[in-house]
Every structure is written in structure tokens, then in C-alpha cells.
Design an enzyme around this catalytic site. Structure first.
Site, PDB file in Angstrom:
ATOM      1  N   HIS A 132       0.867  -1.179   0.000  1.00 41.99           N
ATOM      2  CA  HIS A 132       0.000   0.000   0.000  1.00 41.99           C
ATOM      3  C   HIS A 132       0.907   1.234   0.000  1.00 41.99           C
ATOM      4  CE1 HIS A 132      -2.705   2.989   1.894  1.00 41.99           C
ATOM      5  NE2 HIS A 132      -3.701   2.255   1.463  1.00 41.99           N
ATOM      6  N   ASP A 209       3.037  -4.849   7.754  1.00 44.64           N
ATOM      7  CA  ASP A 209       1.839  -4.026   7.624  1.00 44.64           C
ATOM      8  C   ASP A 209       0.667  -4.980   7.843  1.00 44.64           C
ATOM      9  OD1 ASP A 209      -0.460  -2.819   6.764  1.00 44.64           O
ATOM     10  OD2 ASP A 209       0.416  -1.887   4.992  1.00 44.64           O
ATOM     11  N   GLN A 212      -4.542  -5.390   6.881  1.00 48.32           N
ATOM     12  CA  GLN A 212      -5.547  -6.321   6.362  1.00 48.32           C
ATOM     13  C   GLN A 212      -5.471  -7.700   7.010  1.00 48.32           C
ATOM     14  OE1 GLN A 212      -7.922  -5.275   4.561  1.00 48.32           O
ATOM     15  NE2 GLN A 212      -7.140  -3.372   3.689  1.00 48.32           N
ATOM     16  N   LYS A 235     -10.226  -0.900  10.615  1.00 52.67           N
ATOM     17  CA  LYS A 235     -10.343  -2.083   9.747  1.00 52.67           C
ATOM     18  C   LYS A 235     -10.657  -3.335  10.555  1.00 52.67           C
ATOM     19  CE  LYS A 235      -7.229  -0.386   6.165  1.00 52.67           C
ATOM     20  NZ  LYS A 235      -8.153   0.219   5.213  1.00 52.67           N
ATOM     21  N   CYS A 373      -4.956   2.528  -3.558  1.00 45.90           N
ATOM     22  CA  CYS A 373      -3.728   3.070  -2.957  1.00 45.90           C
ATOM     23  C   CYS A 373      -2.576   2.073  -3.099  1.00 45.90           C
ATOM     24  CB  CYS A 373      -3.922   3.459  -1.488  1.00 45.90           C
ATOM     25  SG  CYS A 373      -5.223   4.647  -1.244  1.00 45.90           S
TER      26      CYS A 373
HETATM   27  N1  C6P Z   1      -6.420   0.341   2.697  1.00 45.63           N
HETATM   28  C1  C6P Z   1      -8.291  -0.045   1.190  1.00 45.63           C
HETATM   29  O1  C6P Z   1      -9.397   0.222   0.715  1.00 45.63           O
HETATM   30  P1  C6P Z   1      -5.044   3.672   7.087  1.00 45.63           P
HETATM   31  O2  C6P Z   1      -5.628   4.533   6.032  1.00 45.63           O
HETATM   32  O3  C6P Z   1      -3.814   4.285   7.734  1.00 45.63           O
HETATM   33  O4  C6P Z   1      -6.047   3.178   8.080  1.00 45.63           O
HETATM   34  O5  C6P Z   1      -4.566   2.321   6.349  1.00 45.63           O
HETATM   35  C2  C6P Z   1      -3.668   2.367   5.290  1.00 45.63           C
HETATM   36  C3  C6P Z   1      -3.423   0.986   4.749  1.00 45.63           C
HETATM   37  C4  C6P Z   1      -2.175   0.423   4.924  1.00 45.63           C
HETATM   38  N2  C6P Z   1      -1.902  -0.815   4.507  1.00 45.63           N
HETATM   39  C5  C6P Z   1      -2.824  -1.580   3.880  1.00 45.63           C
HETATM   40  C6  C6P Z   1      -2.471  -2.964   3.463  1.00 45.63           C
HETATM   41  C7  C6P Z   1      -4.115  -1.053   3.667  1.00 45.63           C
HETATM   42  O6  C6P Z   1      -5.020  -1.815   3.062  1.00 45.63           O
HETATM   43  C8  C6P Z   1      -4.404   0.264   4.089  1.00 45.63           C
HETATM   44  C9  C6P Z   1      -5.741   0.876   3.787  1.00 45.63           C
HETATM   45  C10 C6P Z   1      -7.768   0.782   2.333  1.00 45.63           C
HETATM   46  O7  C6P Z   1      -7.617  -0.979   0.775  1.00 45.63           O
HETATM   47  C11 C6P Z   1      -7.851   2.243   2.068  1.00 45.63           C
HETATM   48  S1  C6P Z   1      -6.719   2.759   0.819  1.00 45.63           S
END
Ligand code: C6P
Length: 416
Positions: A132, A209, A212, A235, A373
Site C-alpha cells: 500500500h 503491515d 488487512q 479495519k 492506494c
Molecule cells: N487500505 C483499502 O481500501 P489507514 O488509512 O492508515 O487506516 O490504512 C492504510 C493501509 C495500509 N496498509 C494496507 C495494506 C491497507 O489496506 C491500508 C488501507 C484501504 O484498501 C484504504 S486505501
């Protein structure tokens, strides 16, 4: 408050689970809402909504700073949530649990602070081709500041990492490996235990990371032996604006603060400032107190249902959705890795994913469309965008059927 939706030893009672989530009862465009965008953000159970509400109604005061009873109660609720996070990820100590705004801030904190302590010109940071943007850009910023270099583990056509060249990519110059546990764009579950073992064999720390993976698989930091883990509350059925950076104390204690301000100091004078103990050293200013408390409730909710039971349910949804969507003429699933979590990215003929999403929306079906993203993933597959359905613990096979029917409607609209 624990859900009553899953007595031990049984499958998830999804009908009961759904009653825990008030928003799922609403409609969109006159249709029952079919929410298939949990990788983006999850809906919240009543228990989490109430925990946040209760904090403001009954416990609200600033923490760590006052001697009165109310502040002590707020501090206990906040630190209690930290202990819940520690248990959930199986960390050794709450000193290793830093509250942040989310995955993005956790990784920025790490890149800045670890970078300042350990990275200089000529060093390398190794990431993967399915990160991401939040696990790419902070490292690029660090590289710009220091003259270090970013290196990337490539992907194959299915969306698995190509690890044959790891010996060439991970060298004595590598200072850190950053890897997404579960890809948000492809659903790939990466072989992180093996990667961590390999990196540690070369003395290199690893960041996971977990944005997910935390909601679907959980992460046991002791079993995996990762050095850092970043994830977001929203999430995993918790609030937005709260997240976690786990770091081994041996690393965090050697890293400088990320931001300066209140609560992160031991003493301040114009001549010299000393810093607070972990984890306060990394929590400058007043954080999202109610958010942290409600995140603790969300993790208790997930634990109450049981991660193995949740994973089994989502695995069933993934294989059912893969089968149903594969029957649709012209539909191509992007990401067919050996191990996948409950994410199905796809393209439908040459219909733009945004059009797919817009027509599905008219049917009350929420999916995400775009680059997720993860633009380098789109580039790897030579696509501008994909449509993506992602499942959470409250989704059903009937919702997958609704998605399949909606996609057939898209084909009709386009005369395909
Ligand atoms: N992915 C998706 O629709 P934040 O925004 O900080 O809570 O998470 C960022 C992020 C980082 N790593 C991974 C693997 C992610 O999937 C995400 C967020 C969302 O897939 C929004 S782009």
C-alpha cells in the site's frame, strides 16, 4: 460487551452477528445495503459504538496528567485498552504498544524515527511490489532525506512474491524489510514467517503491515517474531483515527521520539529535555482516548467471536465468491495467489471499474473501485484500476449472490 453470536465449537452465527451491526439494517437506493468494502473500512458493532459513547458520557477527562478520580478512571480505561491490544497481538509488554492514528501514522513514525537512528546514505530498505502507498511513500521520504535506496521484491502473475532473488535483494546494506501481511489489492497472504526468519538470519528487522491481516487472521507477534507491526482500528471493527505500532522494546528503546510535546517527556528545560519511558515517548500530545478505549472493545468483540471461526467463515465466502464471479462472462480475477484472504479484485471485460461500481451502487451494493492506494500493483498488471469486493465477518453468501446478479446487470447495461 461480548457478542452472543458464537457459542464455542460452532460455526459463526452470521444472522446473530449482523444484528450486532446497526448500520447493516439500512437501505441504499431503496435496496437492502450490501456492504462489500470491509478492506476499506469495517462497520461497527453496537458494543464499539457504546464504548465510545460511554467514554464521553461517563469517563471523559485527559489522561496521565491529573490527580482527580475522573482522570484516573479515564487513564485506567485507556491503559486497559493498551493491555487488550497487547494480549490480542501477544506482545511481551504494554511498553511495546504505541497508539497512533492508524497504519499510515504507525509507518511514518517508524520510517522517521528508525530512519533517524539507523539509516544513512547507501543503506537500503527492502519492501515488496504489493505494498500500500503507506508502506512505500514514508520510506521514499526517508530515502530522499538520507540518500538510502528503496529495493522491491517483485510479484508473479498470480500475485505471489517472487522470492528466488531474495539473496540478491536482501544484502548487508539492508536496514529494514517492510512487508504487507495481506495485500489489500490482491488478497495475497504473504509467507511472512519464512521472510522474517530469512531476514533475521541476516540480522535485519522486519515490519509487518497488518492493516488487512489483523481483522481476518490476527497477528501473533511472538510466534512470527516480527520486529514491528502496524495496524488500524477502523479495519478491525473499531473507530477511525486510532491505530497501533507494535515494536520490540529492544528497538523502540533505541529510537528517538517521533514528535515532541506534552506527555512524551521526563523533564524539560531550555538547556536539555529528557524523554518519558516507553510507550509514552512516542505518544506526544492528547491522543484519541475514546478511540483507544473503543478499539479495545472491538478487539474483545473479535476475540469473543473467535478469530479461527471468523477466518473459516471468510474463507467460505472467498471460495464461494471466486466460484460465482468466475461464472460471469468476461470477468477476470486479479490476484489468484496460493493463499488468499477475503478480497476479490476483478475487471469486467473492458468496462471501466468506476462504471461497474456506479451501477452496483444503484443496487445498494458497495464495492471499492480504483487503484486501492497500490498503484505499483496496477502497473504490474497493466491496469488503471480494478473493482474490489472485500468481505468481513458479517457478510453472507446471499450478498455474494447479489453481487453476481448486480454484475450481470452491469453487462446488460453495457450490452455485453
Ligand atoms: N487500505 C483499502 O481500501 P489507514 O488509512 O492508515 O487506516 O490504512 C492504510 C493501509 C495500509 N496498509 C494496507 C495494506 C491497507 O489496506 C491500508 C488501507 C484501504 O484498501 C484504504 S486505501
Amino acid at each position: 460487551m461480548k457478542s452472543t453470536a458464537a457459542p464455542a465449537g460452532t460455526a459463526l452465527d452470521v444472522a446473530a452477528v449482523r444484528r450486532d451491526f446497526p448500520l447493516l439494517a439500512r437501505t441504499a437506493h431503496g435496496h437492502p445495503l450490501v456492504y462489500l468494502d470491509s478492506a476499506n473500512t469495517t462497520q461497527k458493532p453496537e458494543a464499539v459504538i457504546r464504548a465510545s459513547d460511554r467514554f464521553y458520557r461517563e469517563q471523559n477527562a485527559n489522561i496521565h496528567r491529573s490527580t482527580y478520580r475522573l482522570s484516573e478512571e479515564a487513564t485506567a480505561a485507556y491503559e486497559g485498552a493498551r493491555e487488550t491490544v497487547r494480549r490480542f497481538v501477544n506482545a511481551r509488554s504494554t511498553r511495546e504498544i504505541v497508539f497512533t492514528r492508524g497504519t499510515t501514522e504507525s509507518i511514518n513514525l517508524l520510517a522517521t524515527s528508525f530512519g533517524q537512528a539507523f539509516v544513512k546514505a547507501g543503506d537500503e530498505i527492502l519492501i515488496t511490489g504489493m505494498e500500500h502507498h503507506s508502506n512505500i511513500v514514508p520510506w521514499q521520504l526517508l530515502c530522499e532525506r538520507t540518500g538510502a535506496k528503496l529495493r522491491v521484491i517483485p510479484l508473479d502473475d498470480r500475485g505471489d512474491l517472487i522470492l528466488d532473488d531474495l539473496g540478491r535483494l536482501l544484502t548487508e546494506r539492508t536496514k529494514l524489510v517492510g512487508v504487507v501481511h495481506v495485500s489489500n489489492a490482491l488478497g495475497t497472504i504473504n509467507p511472512v514467517k519464512a521472510l522474517i526468519g530469512y531476514a533475521h538470519g541476516k540480522g535485519v528487522p522486519v515490519l509487518l503491515d497488518g492493516a488487512q491481516s489483523i481483522p481476518h487472521l490476527g497477528v501473533d507477534v511472538a510466534a512470527l517474531d516480527c520486529d514491528f507491526l502496524a495496524f488500524s482500528g477502523h479495519k478491525v471493527y473499531g473507530p477511525t483515527g486510532i491505530g497501533v505500532l507494535y515494536g520490540k522494546e529492544s528497538w523502540l528503546s533505541k529510537m528517538p521520539p517521533y514528535q515532541g510535546g506534552g506527555d512524551m517527556i521526563a523533564s524539560v528545560s531550555f538547556e536539555k529535555t529528557t524523554y518519558a519511558e516507553l510507550p509514552a515517548k512516542f505518544e506526544a500530545g492528547t491522543g484519541n482516548l475514546a478511540g483507544a478505549v473503543a478499539l479495545g472493545t472491538a478487539l474483545d468483540y473479535v476475540t469473543g467471536l473467535g478469530l479461527p471461526r471468523i477466518a473459516a467463515h471468510e474463507k467460505d465466502l472467498l471460495s464461494y465468491a471466486t466460484a460465482r464471479l468466475s461464472e460471469i462472462p468476461g470477468l477476470r480475477i486479479i490476484g489468484t495467489a496460493r493463499e488468499k484472504a477475503s478480497v476479490v479484485s476483478f475487471v469486467l471485460g473492458d468496462i471501466h471499474p468506476h462504471d461497474v461500481g456506479t451501477i452496483l451502487d444503484q443496487e445498494g451494493i458497495c464495492i471499492r473501485t480504483g487503484h486501492h492506494c497500490a498503484q505499483p500493483v496496477m502497473t504490474r498488471y497493466d491496469l488503471p484500476a480494478t473493482a474490489r469486493a472485500s468481505f468481513g465477518l458479517y457478510n453472507t453468501r446471499e450478498e455474494v449472490d447479489a453481487l453476481a446478479a448486480g454484475l450481470r446487470k452491469v453487462l446488460e447495461v453495457f450490452g455485453a
